[in-house]
Design a protein around this motif. Structure first.
Motif, PDB file in Angstrom:
ATOM      1  N   MET A   1       0.842  -1.189   0.000  1.00  0.00           N
ATOM      2  CA  MET A   1       0.000   0.000   0.000  1.00  0.00           C
ATOM      3  C   MET A   1       0.881   1.245   0.000  1.00  0.00           C
ATOM      4  SD  MET A   1      -2.872   1.334   2.766  1.00  0.00           S
ATOM      5  CE  MET A   1      -3.659  -0.266   2.934  1.00  0.00           C
ATOM      6  N   LYS A   2       0.503   2.223  -0.800  1.00  0.00           N
ATOM      7  CA  LYS A   2       1.200   3.509  -0.842  1.00  0.00           C
ATOM      8  C   LYS A   2       0.399   4.569  -0.105  1.00  0.00           C
ATOM      9  CE  LYS A   2       3.684   3.014  -5.250  1.00  0.00           C
ATOM     10  NZ  LYS A   2       3.846   3.594  -6.614  1.00  0.00           N
TER      11      LYS A   2
ATOM     12  N   SER B   1      -3.660   0.903  -3.373  1.00  0.00           N
ATOM     13  CA  SER B   1      -3.415  -0.527  -3.220  1.00  0.00           C
ATOM     14  C   SER B   1      -3.748  -1.203  -4.537  1.00  0.00           C
ATOM     15  CB  SER B   1      -4.268  -1.114  -2.091  1.00  0.00           C
ATOM     16  OG  SER B   1      -4.018  -2.501  -1.949  1.00  0.00           O
TER      17      SER B   1
ATOM     18  N   ARG C   1      -7.548   3.351  -5.705  1.00  0.00           N
ATOM     19  CA  ARG C   1      -7.105   4.619  -5.105  1.00  0.00           C
ATOM     20  C   ARG C   1      -8.276   5.264  -4.353  1.00  0.00           C
ATOM     21  NH1 ARG C   1      -5.827   8.376  -9.681  1.00  0.00           N
ATOM     22  NH2 ARG C   1      -4.872   9.692  -8.095  1.00  0.00           N
TER      23      ARG C   1
ATOM     24  N   LYS D   1      -2.358  -5.184   4.426  1.00  0.00           N
ATOM     25  CA  LYS D   1      -1.876  -4.035   5.191  1.00  0.00           C
ATOM     26  C   LYS D   1      -3.058  -3.380   5.890  1.00  0.00           C
ATOM     27  CE  LYS D   1       2.286  -4.567   3.581  1.00  0.00           C
ATOM     28  NZ  LYS D   1       3.341  -5.189   4.417  1.00  0.00           N
TER      29      LYS D   1
ATOM     30  N   ASP E   1      -0.112  -1.429  10.459  1.00  0.00           N
ATOM     31  CA  ASP E   1       1.116  -1.066   9.739  1.00  0.00           C
ATOM     32  C   ASP E   1       1.429   0.424   9.873  1.00  0.00           C
ATOM     33  OD1 ASP E   1       1.969  -3.600   8.176  1.00  0.00           O
ATOM     34  OD2 ASP E   1      -0.196  -3.484   7.894  1.00  0.00           O
TER      35      ASP E   1
ATOM     36  N   GLU F   1       5.641  10.083  -1.628  1.00  0.00           N
ATOM     37  CA  GLU F   1       5.064   8.747  -1.525  1.00  0.00           C
ATOM     38  C   GLU F   1       5.802   7.930  -0.479  1.00  0.00           C
ATOM     39  OE1 GLU F   1       4.829   6.580  -5.128  1.00  0.00           O
ATOM     40  OE2 GLU F   1       3.680   8.094  -6.218  1.00  0.00           O
ATOM     41  N   PHE F   2       5.035   7.147   0.258  1.00  0.00           N
ATOM     42  CA  PHE F   2       5.630   6.209   1.213  1.00  0.00           C
ATOM     43  C   PHE F   2       4.965   4.860   1.005  1.00  0.00           C
ATOM     44  CE2 PHE F   2       5.436   4.266   5.571  1.00  0.00           C
ATOM     45  CZ  PHE F   2       6.766   3.875   5.605  1.00  0.00           C
ATOM     46  N   THR F   3       5.762   3.837   0.748  1.00  0.00           N
ATOM     47  CA  THR F   3       5.233   2.499   0.509  1.00  0.00           C
ATOM     48  C   THR F   3       5.417   1.639   1.739  1.00  0.00           C
ATOM     49  OG1 THR F   3       5.754   2.646  -1.852  1.00  0.00           O
ATOM     50  CG2 THR F   3       5.376   0.451  -0.952  1.00  0.00           C
ATOM     51  N   LEU F   4       4.318   1.055   2.211  1.00  0.00           N
ATOM     52  CA  LEU F   4       4.389   0.129   3.339  1.00  0.00           C
ATOM     53  C   LEU F   4       4.974  -1.187   2.854  1.00  0.00           C
ATOM     54  CD1 LEU F   4       0.908   0.776   4.998  1.00  0.00           C
ATOM     55  CD2 LEU F   4       3.138   1.465   5.880  1.00  0.00           C
ATOM     56  N   ASP F   5       6.131  -1.558   3.380  1.00  0.00           N
ATOM     57  CA  ASP F   5       6.806  -2.778   2.933  1.00  0.00           C
ATOM     58  C   ASP F   5       6.224  -4.005   3.592  1.00  0.00           C
ATOM     59  OD1 ASP F   5       7.727  -2.456   5.514  1.00  0.00           O
ATOM     60  OD2 ASP F   5       9.680  -1.675   4.884  1.00  0.00           O
TER      61      ASP F   5
END
Length: 427
Positions: free
Chosen positions: A1-2, A21, A25, A152, A182, A423-427
């Motif tokens: 998820m971003k 995701s 969006r 997530k 998360d 942008e931040f991507t949940l790893d």
């Protein structure tokens, strides 16, 4: 998820966060940026692909509105969004927004595909599963969202606190067991304040200051501050005074009661049946009379309406909430403020409603006695800390705050400080 914060990173107001995701969006809030004390406002709308057209490869499916303060929904009124986008809010929220939009001399319209949600009832948008949680805030209703997608889980708090009249709502969020989180996207408007008094303590402080005082009590109170209006009703009862509101506040209170009863909920908020409530005949009240869809409510308001002769004759017994531009109608009819008292919060910036700070300065210039209070519409940092300790998110993303450093100092690497557009991507 971003996660993409389009507006609200490192600043207060104008929230707009995008979650992505797969090809789904959604936007969390679409608020108007706050006004400066000079009445200046930034550009209201944002250039987000798919928000106003069909050119984006992956369309925006929905906008979730957390509550009815303009810094969380106001951009929806500035320009109609793509009609394919579903806009989710509660039924009460839609009514409040539509009434509020009709009040200015140049009314606005909410042109959107509105869909309702209810607290605790999951709904699905594309690849997202969303659960709304009622929160304690000053708006008629305010919600946090648990958003699940692609294994997530994210919580977006909207605006909240735990020291108001809906403190039980925050406890219910703490009691929820959604599993590992998360990211917690949390507001931090007043994260610079570690801890402060609860609203009942603040009202007790005000009541103590009123002992031995004769004269009217003017209280800085935004039109949608249902929590404060409720507390002021109890104060009126305790001090044998009348609470005097205008037609806009009276209509909001009555509609809120009606829609809550429709859902089987009993509210503590005042209504037309409240013994100590009075309605002043001013321009806002006249404006309500012009709204034909609310004529039945206006008819029931009539017995509670009083003119300026009654106001002046009973001035010493009145509590009068004043919102933006109230100085125009108060100043026309009331000339002597020597016995008056002004209540306002010295912890608030009064930037959520255009003209509020100007109104505050006008009342302060009248030379009346002042009782500044340490009141807060937002979470103290101790509340934010409590939520973090309870949900144990991998990342804490502050928004709607100028206190980002407080988060990094407290939560270390878990605090993810984002800039607008990053942008931040949940790893």
């Amino acid at each position: 998820m971003k996660i993409i914060i389009h507006r609200g990173a490192g600043e207060t107001g104008g929230n707009c966060i995008e979650l992505v995701s797969g090809r789904s969006r959604i936007l969390l809030d679409y608020g108007a940026p706050p006004y400066s004390p000079q009445g200046e406002q930034q550009q209201t709308t944002l250039n987000i692909p798919g928000l106003y057209d069909d050119k984006a490869a992956d369309p925006i499916l929905a906008i979730l509105v957390s509550h009815t303060h303009a810094d969380h929904y106001g951009a929806l009124l500035a320009r109609p969004v793509n009609p394919r986008i579903k806009v989710f809010m509660s039924e009460i929220m839609e009514d409040v927004i539509r009434i509020t939009a009709k009040m200015p001399s140049e009314p606005q319209k909410l042109t959107a595909d509105i869909h309702y949600f209810r607290k605790g009832h999951k709904f699905i948008v594309g690849g997202f599963v969303i659960t709304p949680f009622l929160m304690d805030h000053t708006a008629a209703e305010s919600f946090a969202f648990l958003i699940e997608a692609g294994r997530k889980k994210v919580i977006y708090t909207g605006d909240y606190r735990e020291h108001g009249i809906k403190a039980a709502a925050f406890k219910q969020l703490l009691a929820a067991k959604p599993g590992p989180i998360d990211a917690l996207i949390t507001e931090g408007t007043q994260a610079g304040i570690e801890k402060g008094p609860a609203e009942p303590e603040i009202m007790a402080h005000i009541e103590a200051n009123l002992k031995g005082r004769d004269g009217p009590l003017f209280v800085m109170c935004a039109g949608q501050d249902i929590g404060l209006l409720t507390s002021l009703t109890q104060l009126a009862k305790n001090t044998r005074r009348f609470l005097v509101v205008d037609g806009y506040a009276a209509l909001l209170l009555e509609r809120l009661k009606h829609l809550a009863e429709k859902q089987g909920v009993e509210l503590k908020a005042p209504s037309l049946e409240t013994e100590f409530l009075r309605i002043v005949r001013n321009k806002a009240t006249q404006r309500i009379f012009q709204l034909s869809e609310y004529m039945e409510t206006f008819r029931r308001m009539r017995p509670r309406m009083y003119g300026w002769d009654w106001i002046r004759d009973n001035l010493d017994r009145l509590i009068i909430p004043v919102r933006a531009n109230a100085q125009h109608w108060v100043g026309e009819e009331i000339k002597d403020f020597t016995k008056a008292t002004l209540i306002y919060s010295d912890w608030e910036t009064y930037s959520e409603e255009e003209g509020m700070d100007e109104t505050l300065q006008w009342f302060r210039a009248r030379g009346m006695a002042e009782v500044p209070t340490p009141s807060s519409h937002h979470a103290y940092f101790s509340t934010i800390r409590k939520l973090v300790e309870n949900k144990k998110p991998r990342y804490i993303i502050p928004i709607n705050t100028a206190h980002q450093d407080k988060f990094t100092q407290t939560f270390g690497k878990r605090a993810k400080i984002l800039n607008n557009g990053e942008e931040f991507t949940l790893d």
